[in-house]
Design a protein around this motif. Structure first.
Motif, PDB file in Angstrom:
ATOM      1  N   GLU A   1     -40.471  42.992 -17.454  1.00  9.28           N
ATOM      2  CA  GLU A   1     -40.719  43.199 -16.027  1.00  9.28           C
ATOM      3  C   GLU A   1     -41.811  44.241 -15.756  1.00  9.28           C
ATOM      4  N   LEU A   2     -42.034  45.144 -16.703  1.00  5.72           N
ATOM      5  CA  LEU A   2     -42.927  46.283 -16.436  1.00  5.72           C
ATOM      6  C   LEU A   2     -44.315  46.152 -17.037  1.00  5.72           C
ATOM      7  N   ALA A   3     -44.450  45.432 -18.163  1.00  2.00           N
ATOM      8  CA  ALA A   3     -45.750  45.325 -18.828  1.00  2.00           C
ATOM      9  C   ALA A   3     -45.831  44.006 -19.580  1.00  2.00           C
ATOM     10  N   ALA A   4     -47.071  43.555 -19.779  1.00  2.00           N
ATOM     11  CA  ALA A   4     -47.292  42.277 -20.475  1.00  2.00           C
ATOM     12  C   ALA A   4     -47.376  42.517 -21.977  1.00  2.00           C
ATOM     13  N   LEU A   5     -46.317  43.111 -22.538  1.00  2.00           N
ATOM     14  CA  LEU A   5     -46.278  43.352 -23.975  1.00  2.00           C
ATOM     15  C   LEU A   5     -45.930  42.043 -24.683  1.00  2.00           C
ATOM     16  N   LYS A   6     -46.772  41.662 -25.655  1.00  2.00           N
ATOM     17  CA  LYS A   6     -46.567  40.387 -26.346  1.00  2.00           C
ATOM     18  C   LYS A   6     -46.402  40.623 -27.846  1.00  2.00           C
ATOM     19  N   PHE A   7     -45.618  39.751 -28.478  1.00  2.00           N
ATOM     20  CA  PHE A   7     -45.294  39.918 -29.892  1.00  2.00           C
ATOM     21  C   PHE A   7     -45.393  38.586 -30.603  1.00  2.00           C
ATOM     22  N   ILE A   8     -45.590  38.662 -31.917  1.00  2.00           N
ATOM     23  CA  ILE A   8     -45.542  37.467 -32.757  1.00  2.00           C
ATOM     24  C   ILE A   8     -44.638  37.784 -33.961  1.00  2.00           C
ATOM     25  N   ARG A   9     -43.965  36.792 -34.452  1.00  2.00           N
ATOM     26  CA  ARG A   9     -43.015  36.990 -35.548  1.00  2.00           C
ATOM     27  C   ARG A   9     -43.773  37.149 -36.864  1.00  2.00           C
ATOM     28  N   ASP A  10     -43.376  38.151 -37.662  1.00  2.00           N
ATOM     29  CA  ASP A  10     -43.990  38.322 -38.982  1.00  2.00           C
ATOM     30  C   ASP A  10     -42.954  38.369 -40.104  1.00  2.00           C
ATOM     31  N   ASN A  11     -41.661  38.363 -39.721  1.00  2.00           N
ATOM     32  CA  ASN A  11     -40.552  38.301 -40.685  1.00  2.00           C
ATOM     33  C   ASN A  11     -40.459  39.515 -41.613  1.00  2.00           C
TER      34      ASN A  11
ATOM     35  N   SER B   1     -29.908  58.757 -10.484  1.00  2.00           N
ATOM     36  CA  SER B   1     -29.930  57.427  -9.886  1.00  2.00           C
ATOM     37  C   SER B   1     -31.382  56.972  -9.774  1.00  2.00           C
ATOM     38  N   PHE B   2     -31.566  55.679  -9.508  1.00  2.00           N
ATOM     39  CA  PHE B   2     -32.916  55.150  -9.354  1.00  2.00           C
ATOM     40  C   PHE B   2     -33.335  55.264  -7.897  1.00  2.00           C
TER      41      PHE B   2
ATOM     42  N   THR C   1     -38.836  47.541  -8.322  1.00  2.00           N
ATOM     43  CA  THR C   1     -39.983  47.830  -7.449  1.00  2.00           C
ATOM     44  C   THR C   1     -40.263  49.329  -7.395  1.00  2.00           C
ATOM     45  N   LEU C   2     -39.209  50.142  -7.251  1.00  2.00           N
ATOM     46  CA  LEU C   2     -39.365  51.599  -7.227  1.00  2.00           C
ATOM     47  C   LEU C   2     -39.925  52.113  -8.564  1.00  2.00           C
ATOM     48  N   LEU C   3     -39.442  51.538  -9.653  1.00  2.00           N
ATOM     49  CA  LEU C   3     -39.898  51.963 -10.976  1.00  2.00           C
ATOM     50  C   LEU C   3     -41.374  51.623 -11.180  1.00  2.00           C
ATOM     51  N   LYS C   4     -41.776  50.424 -10.785  1.00  2.00           N
ATOM     52  CA  LYS C   4     -43.185  50.028 -10.904  1.00  2.00           C
ATOM     53  C   LYS C   4     -44.095  50.944 -10.095  1.00  2.00           C
TER      54      LYS C   4
END
Length: 583
Positions: A346-356, A291-292, A319-322
């Motif tokens: 929710e956990l990290a500022a992971l950013k992506f761009i499309r490359d197809n 359980s969390f 909140t507990l996970l962070k």
């Protein structure tokens, strides 16, 4: 060589003014006798005397410029034709034969410039050239292994992967990786090309310190070289891994099986229907509910959670996970779905761009491809690679306090196993799991840069520790002096000169469990690798030096005794002359 007279420029004008004033006063004193011959004689003698007195105060010296000789330093493997060419251009070229650890210039340091031929000067001797314009001419052909990489400290269950480059191989040259007792574990035949990369590997199964050998044989099977590869193999400490899935998937099925076979302690919670879960445990004796909660999360090193399950967590669970990530160092890997690349995390500022792009080659020669989502990571400075091909990040993570949060661009990695590429599958996931999992907090740690330690040559090591005044002992019990870094208070450096071949160790006196094992080799091994590294270091160290003639300047003071003699004779004449005239 040229010479000039040098005078004290600071005092020149005041003293000259004083001398002219003194001479003027003497002329005024003698002015009544200006029509007699005695007047001009005394004026001339006074001028000479005052001039001599002036030079005593100005302390004149001869200033000379002399062009100093050029030198050429001969190191291992130098080209004689290059030396002959240099000698023709300069008949007075001075030859210096370099010997490791000894003075390069001896007692004679009067060189305008130096030229280094061959492999170059060892790192620990380069300081001798700091004040001399020096040019490095590589002028040698390197044959053999010129670069090498492997992990000297490894873990049971991993592979010993030896990678490198071989230059100017002859056709039929063979590289053989041998274990203890001459057991052949891997080999490769090289092509006759200027430079060729190679890779050899073997599974590590037993704990301890071992000496592998990398053997070079020619086309007839004759051993040309044998170079040691020291390896320390430690026990694998199993990671505690929790896998959370919103529904059963083949991706999780193959991943949990791989992790279990690798000896990891794996707990899996898969949602079957609303409120109902299937729990699985691998390599775990005590099977506790999943359980969390803060207590449960603290027990794990890595959480693998799919994007759907992450979105379904409550605010309290997030909140507990962070907190577990930030304060306890928990690693989190998010199993991607298409929604991950289009929504906020929710956990990290992971950013992506499309490359197809939906395919990427892992090995063009073997025609092995990864299936991927049509996205790539945006160029974030804080994004670190978990797995990459060349400079293209396939999986990456961001640090968050003590922990790490990451994901990948890959889709259905289990397809590698189905296609018979199980080794590539294991390499991918072992790298991801190792890099993103919780890191043990080590209070003290030794480090060494080179894997090659030579007998009777300096060996430098570092110690990072929170101990205020650490003490390090050699294997024979002798204490090794440590130097504290000026900027990093918990970083210490040391230097020793091993005098015997074989495995040696350094031990931290305050904690005997912290040690550094290293292997001392004879000077006849890894010669082509050392030559390549020495050449690169010389190029880097001497790149800012200009090969121009240095002019030596010297000042030799003129002996003032002659000025004293002239002054005293002149003053004596001026004092005696009136008395002789009266008589």
């Amino acid at each position: 060589m040229s010479s000039n007279i040098f005078l004290n420029e600071t005092l020149f004008l005041p003293i000259l003014f004083g001398a002219l004033l003194l001479w003027g006063l003497f002329i005024i004193k003698e002015w009544p006798d200006r029509y007699s011959r005695r007047f001009w004689l005394k004026i001339g003698i006074a001028f000479l005397s005052i001039s001599a007195l002036t030079l005593i105060f100005l302390k004149p010296a001869t200033f000379s410029e002399e062009k100093i000789k050029k030198g050429v330093v001969l190191t291992n493997g130098y080209d004689k034709e290059v030396l002959d060419s240099l000698s023709k251009d300069n008949n007075e070229l001075n030859i210096i034969n370099y010997i490791k650890g000894e003075s390069i210039l001896g007692a004679d340091v009067n060189f305008s410039s130096l030229i280094i031929l061959g492999e170059g000067i060892q790192d620990y001797d380069l300081w001798q050239l700091e004040n001399i314009p020096t040019q490095y001419l590589e002028s040698f052909t390197n044959i053999g292994i010129t670069s090498l990489f492997y992990h000297q400290t490894n873990t049971i269950g991993n592979k010993l992967l030896v990678q490198g480059e071989y230059k100017n191989a002859k056709s039929g040259t063979k590289l053989i990786l041998e274990a203890h007792g001459g057991i052949k574990v891997d080999s490769i035949i090289l092509d006759s090309v200027e430079a060729q990369e190679f890779q050899l590997s073997t599974a590590l199964k037993v704990e301890g310190t071992f000496l592998y050998e990398l053997i070079e044989k020619d086309s007839t099977g004759k051993v040309v070289k044998s170079n040691p590869i020291p390896v320390k193999i430690t026990k694998r400490i199993p990671l505690k891994i929790l896998i959370i899935d919103a529904f059963p998937t083949f991706e999780t099925k193959y991943l949990k099986n791989y992790l279990a076979q690798a000896g990891q302690e794996v707990s899996v919670r898969t949602q079957i229907t609303t409120g109902r879960y299937k729990l699985e445990y691998f390599n775990i004796d005590k099977k506790e509910p999943i359980s969390f909660s803060e207590t449960i999360l603290q027990a794990f090193d890595l959480l693998v959670i799919d994007e759907v399950s992450l979105k379904n967590l409550s605010k309290n669970e997030i909140t507990l996970l962070k907190r577990s990530i930030r304060e306890d160092g928990l690693g989190v890997f998010i199993q991607p779905t298409l929604n991950l690349f289009n929504s906020k995390n929710e956990l990290a500022a992971l950013k992506f761009i499309r490359d197809n792009k939906t395919k990427i080659n892992i090995d063009p020669d073997l025609k092995i491809q990864f299936n991927k989502y049509p996205y790539q990571f945006s160029s974030e400075k804080d994004l670190l690679p978990l797995f990459s091909i060349d400079d293209y990040k396939i999986a990456g993570y961001q640090k968050n306090g003590l922990g790490r949060v990451g994901t990948s661009l890959l889709e259905n990695t289990y397809q590698l196993v189905l296609d018979g590429n199980e080794e590539q599958y294991q390499e991918l996931w072992s790298g991801i799991v190792e890099k993103i999992s919780k890191k043990a907090r080590i209070s003290s740690q030794f480090n060494m840069d080179p894997f090659i330690v030579y007998k009777d040559e300096p060996f430098n090591f570092t110690l990072k520790t929170e101990i205020e005044t650490p003490v390090v002992h050699a294997q024979n019990g002798g204490r090794i002096p440590l130097k504290q870094d000026l900027n990093i208070s918990n970083l210490w450096t040391g230097k020793i000169y091993p005098n015997k071949k074989g495995w040696k160790s350094l031990i931290l006196a305050q904690d005997s469990s912290i040690s550094l094992e290293y292997y001392v080799s004879e000077k006849s091994v890894w010669m082509s690798l050392i030559a390549e590294n020495t050449s690169k270091n010389n190029k880097r160290y001497l790149k800012d030096f200009k090969n121009e003639d240095k002019i030596k300047s010297s000042r030799e003071p003129i002996d003032p005794i002659w000025f004293y003699v002239i002054f005293l004779l002149g003053m004596g004449f001026l004092w005696l002359e009136p008395k002789l005239y009266e008589v």
